[in-house]
Every structure is written in structure tokens, then in C-alpha cells.
Design a protein around this motif. Structure first.
Motif, PDB file in Angstrom:
ATOM      1  N   GLU A 167     -23.860  44.997  40.145  1.00  0.00           N
ATOM      2  CA  GLU A 167     -22.699  44.211  40.538  1.00  0.00           C
ATOM      3  C   GLU A 167     -23.078  43.010  41.403  1.00  0.00           C
ATOM      4  O   GLU A 167     -23.713  43.153  42.441  1.00  0.00           O
ATOM      5  CB  GLU A 167     -21.706  45.071  41.316  1.00  0.00           C
ATOM      6  N   PHE A 168     -22.641  41.827  40.942  1.00  0.00           N
ATOM      7  CA  PHE A 168     -22.706  40.611  41.745  1.00  0.00           C
ATOM      8  C   PHE A 168     -21.336  40.421  42.397  1.00  0.00           C
ATOM      9  O   PHE A 168     -20.329  40.286  41.697  1.00  0.00           O
ATOM     10  CB  PHE A 168     -23.014  39.395  40.872  1.00  0.00           C
ATOM     11  N   HIS A 169     -21.300  40.417  43.724  1.00  0.00           N
ATOM     12  CA  HIS A 169     -20.033  40.244  44.437  1.00  0.00           C
ATOM     13  C   HIS A 169     -19.865  38.796  44.879  1.00  0.00           C
ATOM     14  O   HIS A 169     -20.809  38.173  45.360  1.00  0.00           O
ATOM     15  CB  HIS A 169     -19.977  41.175  45.644  1.00  0.00           C
ATOM     16  N   GLY A 170     -18.635  38.293  44.737  1.00  0.00           N
ATOM     17  CA  GLY A 170     -18.337  36.924  45.132  1.00  0.00           C
ATOM     18  C   GLY A 170     -17.344  36.863  46.273  1.00  0.00           C
ATOM     19  O   GLY A 170     -16.273  37.468  46.217  1.00  0.00           O
ATOM     20  N   ASN A 171     -17.700  36.146  47.335  1.00  0.00           N
ATOM     21  CA  ASN A 171     -16.816  35.881  48.466  1.00  0.00           C
ATOM     22  C   ASN A 171     -16.204  37.137  49.083  1.00  0.00           C
ATOM     23  O   ASN A 171     -14.994  37.215  49.314  1.00  0.00           O
ATOM     24  CB  ASN A 171     -15.697  34.916  48.048  1.00  0.00           C
ATOM     25  N   ASP A 172     -17.025  38.148  49.297  1.00  0.00           N
ATOM     26  CA  ASP A 172     -16.587  39.316  50.049  1.00  0.00           C
ATOM     27  C   ASP A 172     -17.758  39.821  50.897  1.00  0.00           C
ATOM     28  O   ASP A 172     -18.788  39.147  50.995  1.00  0.00           O
ATOM     29  CB  ASP A 172     -16.001  40.407  49.137  1.00  0.00           C
ATOM     30  N   GLN A 173     -17.602  40.986  51.507  1.00  0.00           N
ATOM     31  CA  GLN A 173     -18.613  41.467  52.440  1.00  0.00           C
ATOM     32  C   GLN A 173     -19.926  41.866  51.778  1.00  0.00           C
ATOM     33  O   GLN A 173     -20.920  42.128  52.475  1.00  0.00           O
ATOM     34  CB  GLN A 173     -18.074  42.643  53.271  1.00  0.00           C
ATOM     35  N   TYR A 174     -19.960  41.925  50.440  1.00  0.00           N
ATOM     36  CA  TYR A 174     -21.192  42.299  49.745  1.00  0.00           C
ATOM     37  C   TYR A 174     -21.880  41.101  49.106  1.00  0.00           C
ATOM     38  O   TYR A 174     -22.827  41.255  48.349  1.00  0.00           O
ATOM     39  CB  TYR A 174     -20.891  43.372  48.692  1.00  0.00           C
ATOM     40  N   THR A 175     -21.395  39.907  49.414  1.00  0.00           N
ATOM     41  CA  THR A 175     -22.055  38.695  48.954  1.00  0.00           C
ATOM     42  C   THR A 175     -23.150  38.315  49.950  1.00  0.00           C
ATOM     43  O   THR A 175     -22.996  38.490  51.146  1.00  0.00           O
ATOM     44  CB  THR A 175     -21.048  37.534  48.865  1.00  0.00           C
ATOM     45  N   PHE A 176     -24.265  37.824  49.433  1.00  0.00           N
ATOM     46  CA  PHE A 176     -25.321  37.315  50.310  1.00  0.00           C
ATOM     47  C   PHE A 176     -25.898  36.064  49.659  1.00  0.00           C
ATOM     48  O   PHE A 176     -25.676  35.815  48.459  1.00  0.00           O
ATOM     49  CB  PHE A 176     -26.388  38.369  50.601  1.00  0.00           C
ATOM     50  N   ALA A 258     -34.474  44.412  41.642  1.00  0.00           N
ATOM     51  CA  ALA A 258     -33.179  44.418  42.316  1.00  0.00           C
ATOM     52  C   ALA A 258     -33.012  45.750  43.030  1.00  0.00           C
ATOM     53  O   ALA A 258     -33.494  46.787  42.562  1.00  0.00           O
ATOM     54  CB  ALA A 258     -32.043  44.198  41.322  1.00  0.00           C
ATOM     55  N   VAL A 259     -32.322  45.734  44.159  1.00  0.00           N
ATOM     56  CA  VAL A 259     -32.003  46.945  44.894  1.00  0.00           C
ATOM     57  C   VAL A 259     -30.489  47.113  44.893  1.00  0.00           C
ATOM     58  O   VAL A 259     -29.752  46.189  45.273  1.00  0.00           O
ATOM     59  CB  VAL A 259     -32.526  46.888  46.344  1.00  0.00           C
ATOM     60  N   GLU A 279     -14.112  52.560  46.243  1.00  0.00           N
ATOM     61  CA  GLU A 279     -15.546  52.524  46.530  1.00  0.00           C
ATOM     62  C   GLU A 279     -16.251  51.717  45.461  1.00  0.00           C
ATOM     63  O   GLU A 279     -15.719  51.468  44.379  1.00  0.00           O
ATOM     64  CB  GLU A 279     -16.123  53.938  46.590  1.00  0.00           C
ATOM     65  N   TYR A 280     -17.456  51.280  45.772  1.00  0.00           N
ATOM     66  CA  TYR A 280     -18.250  50.492  44.835  1.00  0.00           C
ATOM     67  C   TYR A 280     -19.607  51.148  44.651  1.00  0.00           C
ATOM     68  O   TYR A 280     -20.241  51.552  45.608  1.00  0.00           O
ATOM     69  CB  TYR A 280     -18.432  49.064  45.368  1.00  0.00           C
ATOM     70  N   ASP A 281     -20.032  51.196  43.406  1.00  0.00           N
ATOM     71  CA  ASP A 281     -21.377  51.625  43.078  1.00  0.00           C
ATOM     72  C   ASP A 281     -22.126  50.447  42.455  1.00  0.00           C
ATOM     73  O   ASP A 281     -21.520  49.461  42.036  1.00  0.00           O
ATOM     74  CB  ASP A 281     -21.354  52.799  42.098  1.00  0.00           C
ATOM     75  N   ASN A 282     -23.430  50.570  42.409  1.00  0.00           N
ATOM     76  CA  ASN A 282     -24.275  49.574  41.733  1.00  0.00           C
ATOM     77  C   ASN A 282     -24.192  48.191  42.378  1.00  0.00           C
ATOM     78  O   ASN A 282     -24.358  47.175  41.714  1.00  0.00           O
ATOM     79  CB  ASN A 282     -23.903  49.455  40.247  1.00  0.00           C
ATOM     80  N   VAL A 283     -23.926  48.148  43.678  1.00  0.00           N
ATOM     81  CA  VAL A 283     -23.791  46.875  44.379  1.00  0.00           C
ATOM     82  C   VAL A 283     -25.178  46.323  44.712  1.00  0.00           C
ATOM     83  O   VAL A 283     -26.005  47.012  45.322  1.00  0.00           O
ATOM     84  CB  VAL A 283     -22.972  47.049  45.671  1.00  0.00           C
ATOM     85  N   ILE A 284     -25.431  45.077  44.328  1.00  0.00           N
ATOM     86  CA  ILE A 284     -26.716  44.451  44.638  1.00  0.00           C
ATOM     87  C   ILE A 284     -26.793  44.149  46.129  1.00  0.00           C
ATOM     88  O   ILE A 284     -25.941  43.448  46.675  1.00  0.00           O
ATOM     89  CB  ILE A 284     -26.890  43.147  43.844  1.00  0.00           C
ATOM     90  N   VAL A 285     -27.830  44.677  46.787  1.00  0.00           N
ATOM     91  CA  VAL A 285     -28.057  44.381  48.203  1.00  0.00           C
ATOM     92  C   VAL A 285     -29.368  43.615  48.402  1.00  0.00           C
ATOM     93  O   VAL A 285     -29.679  43.196  49.518  1.00  0.00           O
ATOM     94  CB  VAL A 285     -28.046  45.670  49.053  1.00  0.00           C
ATOM     95  N   GLY A 286     -30.119  43.431  47.338  1.00  0.00           N
ATOM     96  CA  GLY A 286     -31.350  42.640  47.393  1.00  0.00           C
ATOM     97  C   GLY A 286     -31.830  42.367  45.980  1.00  0.00           C
ATOM     98  O   GLY A 286     -31.702  43.223  45.099  1.00  0.00           O
ATOM     99  N   ILE A 287     -32.384  41.181  45.744  1.00  0.00           N
ATOM    100  CA  ILE A 287     -32.858  40.835  44.401  1.00  0.00           C
ATOM    101  C   ILE A 287     -33.868  39.696  44.507  1.00  0.00           C
ATOM    102  O   ILE A 287     -33.759  38.826  45.386  1.00  0.00           O
ATOM    103  CB  ILE A 287     -31.670  40.440  43.482  1.00  0.00           C
TER     104      ILE A 287
END
Length: 358
Positions: A167-176, A258-259, A279-287
Motif C-alpha cells: 500500500e502506497f498512502h497519500g496525504n495521511d499519517q502513513y505517507t513519507f 520494501a518493508v 486497520e491497514y495491512d501491507n502498509v509501506i514503511v520503507g522502500i
């Protein structure tokens, strides 16, 4: 091995039609299903063709009647109809070895008999088991994204065994920073939810059948040229990944890391609006930076050649390692010059994976 006689055996259906009564279109039940061949090659090209006939021997899979017919591949759970599918529903191809059971309906009435088709020799066309890597674009504020979540969660066994979601998150707390521009560009041009399948095909459709067809199309059009194996562990506060890539065809390749983290809990937005997913699974936290384009570190491999690769991410001390997984995937240039994901594997943190063959 099934004989042609076994596969083509016909049994009467016990539907609601009276054989003596013709409907206004001239179609008379009961209905019978047959197939033209018992075996096909697992190359995605060799095809078995199904025919439905009525009690008078009329063919109901011609252009006049096919929109009233539907077919189910029992082992995958896939239903196929002529309406909006873009492909003939009574033509079956496969890229996986196995014996498949097919049921059929005409105007909502099942044929009592089933037919079976055996698909064989996949390893002759693709050595390694392939996973389609689904780049899923989403956000905690996205009102329509839960429908994509439900569809992906309900993928049949075949699609689930041939895909990995990140998962690529846009404009939320899981975006980096590394992914924000990419996610925001997709949102601006496509909208959320949206998926890119192995960088080869794109779609915002979110029905199980649409997802299955797209995965199958990528698997058919882009057979894997590489296998990947590796291990992932945390050592002295760093994520250490030892990987190997083996090629079944000569070419240039690149390896991406990817992590992902599971069970990410979205916080309540500052404006008090509703959070749509629990809840969210498969969220990218590093790549790594080469997640969509090959880098200067790309490498060449000959047929059957293997390359060992070690990668590290510093400052990776986590308290809940069971919620993390490492995704390794290879990039390659397709025949049309486009960069696509050749293959992908998932490795649990603290675990390993070996080459998987067809």
C-alpha cells in the motif's frame, strides 16, 4: 489422465424447463455442456472451448445466445460471462498446471453435468512461480477505499497465490517523503482507490472478478524470468537482508526492497471526520528508491546465472517484529521497453524464503 470420452460425457440437466415446451426464442431445456479437448498446454494460448446445447441440439454458445450463458471455473471460483468481460467466456486457457472443473448455466439454469480440463507443462513456459505485485494506492481519509480492501481480501486462492499487495498512502499519517509524490500524482490523475499491477497494467476497478482477470492477464503477458530467495533479520539495530536472484533468461535486472507493516491503526483525523477503515495491512514503511524505475545498480545475468545481493536498513529496531515483512522484487525491461516487475517474494521478518518453481 482423463480420456476424451470421459470429458465429453454428457448428462441431461434436470432444470425447470419441460422438454416439450419451447420458449419464445426457440430454446428448449434441459441443457448439456461439452468441451472440445481434455488437455491443454499451460502456456496461456492453447484453449479448450465449451459448448452448451439444448434438448433439440441447438448450440447456445454462438453469438446469438452467448450473452445468456455463464461459466464457472470451480477451482478458482471465477465466474465468466460475455457481459463486459472483454473475452469469450466459453474459451479456457491456463498458465497453471492442474485439472479444472467447469460448470455452466444458461438463462440461470445449471447444466447438471460438469466437464474437466487438464492443463500441463507450465515449467516448459515459465520456470519460476510468479507473483504479481499490486501497488495499491489508498489513504485513511479515502471514502471508497474500503471497497477495494474487501475485493482484495476476497481474492480466490489462485489470485491470492500469485499476488502480493503493498500500500502506497497519500496525504495521511502513513505517507513519507519517498512515496508521497508518487501517491499524490496517482491521486491527482486517477483518484483513490487505484491499483497498478506489476507496473504493467492499471485499474481502479474493485470487483473480485475484475481483479482476478487483471492478475491473470499480467501473469499471461509477462511470465517470470527470475526467481528470488532471501532472508530478513534485525541485527544490531539494522535490518539485514541477504538475497539471491536467479535468471531463467539472459537480461538486465534490478532488485527492490520494501518493508511493510500490518495492523496499522489509523488515528482520528484532526477535523473529526470519519476513519473508513479499522486497520491497514501491507502498509509501506520503507522502500528503496528504485521502486518503479531501474537504478544504476542494475545487473546483468545469463541464463541459469545467480547473483547474491546483501542490503541493510540502519536504525531498524522494532518492538513488534511479527507485524513486519520484507518484499523483494525484480525489475526488468519488457519487450515494449516499459519497466515492469518481473517477480516478487514476501519474507517474514526473522524468516526466509527459497526459490519457488512451477
Amino acid at each position: 489422465m482423463l480420456s476424451m470420452a470421459t470429458v465429453l460425457m454428457m448428462a441431461a440437466c434436470t432444470g425447470t424447463h419441460d422438454p416439450e415446451d419451447n420458449d419464445p426464442s426457440g430454446v428448449t431445456g434441459p441443457f448439456t455442456l461439452s468441451v472440445d479437448k481434455a488437455e491443454i498446454e499451460s502456456d496461456g494460448q492453447d484453449a479448450a472451448v465449451f459448448t452448451i446445447t439444448d434438448a433439440e441440439g441447438r448450440v447456445l454458445t454462438d453469438s446469438e445466445h452467448i450473452r445468456n450463458a455463464s461459466f464457472q471455473i470451480v477451482e478458482t471460483g471465477e465466474w465468466r460471462t460475455d457481459i463486459g468481460s472483454g473475452e469469450a467466456p466459453n474459451v479456457f486457457t491456463s498458465i497453471s498446471d492442474g485439472t479444472y472443473t467447469i460448470k455452466a448455466m444458461y438463462e440461470g439454469e445449471y447444466c447438471q453435468n460438469e466437464v474437466k480440463v487438464t492443463s500441463k507443462n507450465r515449467s516448459a513456459y515459465e520456470l519460476f512461480h510468479k507473483n504479481v505485485l499490486i501497488y495499491r494506492f489508498t489513504a485513511t481519509w479515502c471514502q471508497f477505499c474500503p471497497s477495494m480492501t474487501v475485493a482484495l481480501d476476497k481474492m480466490n486462492d489462485y489470485s491470492d497465490d500469485h499476488s502480493i499487495v503493498m500500500e502506497f498512502h497519500g496525504n495521511d499519517q502513513y505517507t513519507f517523503p519517498a512515496i508521497s509524490d508518487y501517491a499524490n500524482d496517482i491521486y491527482g490523475t486517477k483518484g483513490f482507490p487505484y491499483c497498478i499491477y506489476s507496473l504493467a497494467q492499471e485499474s481502479g476497478k474493485r470487483t473480485v472478478n475484475d481483479i482476478h482477470r487483471t492478475i491473470k492477464s499480467v501473469l499471461t503477458d509477462y511470465p517470470a524470468r527470475t526467481g528470488i530467495k532471501g532472508s530478513a533479520s534485525v541485527q544490531d539495530g539494522s535490518l539485514v537482508v541477504d538475497a539471491a536472484v536467479k535468471a531463467s533468461a539472459e537480461g538486465e535486472y534490478d532488485l527492490v526492497l520494501a518493508v511493510l507493516k500490518d495492523d496499522c491503526k489509523p488515528s482520528t483525523p484532526a477535523d473529526g471526520s470519519t476513519v473508513y477503515e479499522d486497520e491497514y495491512d501491507n502498509v509501506i514503511v520503507g522502500i528503496t528508491g528504485n521502486f518503479k524505475n531501474m537504478s544504476a545498480d542494475k545487473f546483468s545475468l545469463g541464463k541459469n546465472e545467480e547473483k547474491q545481493i546483501s542490503m541493510q536498513i540502519p536504525d531498524f529496531s522494532v518492538s513488534d517484529p511479527d507485524k513486519y515483512e520484507v518484499i523483494l522484487y525484480t525489475l526488468v525491461k519488457a519487450a515494449d521497453g516499459k519497466t515492469v516487475v518481473d517477480n516478487a517474494v514476501s519474507i517474514p521478518l526473522g524468516g526466509s524464503t527459497d526459490y519457488r518453481y512451477n
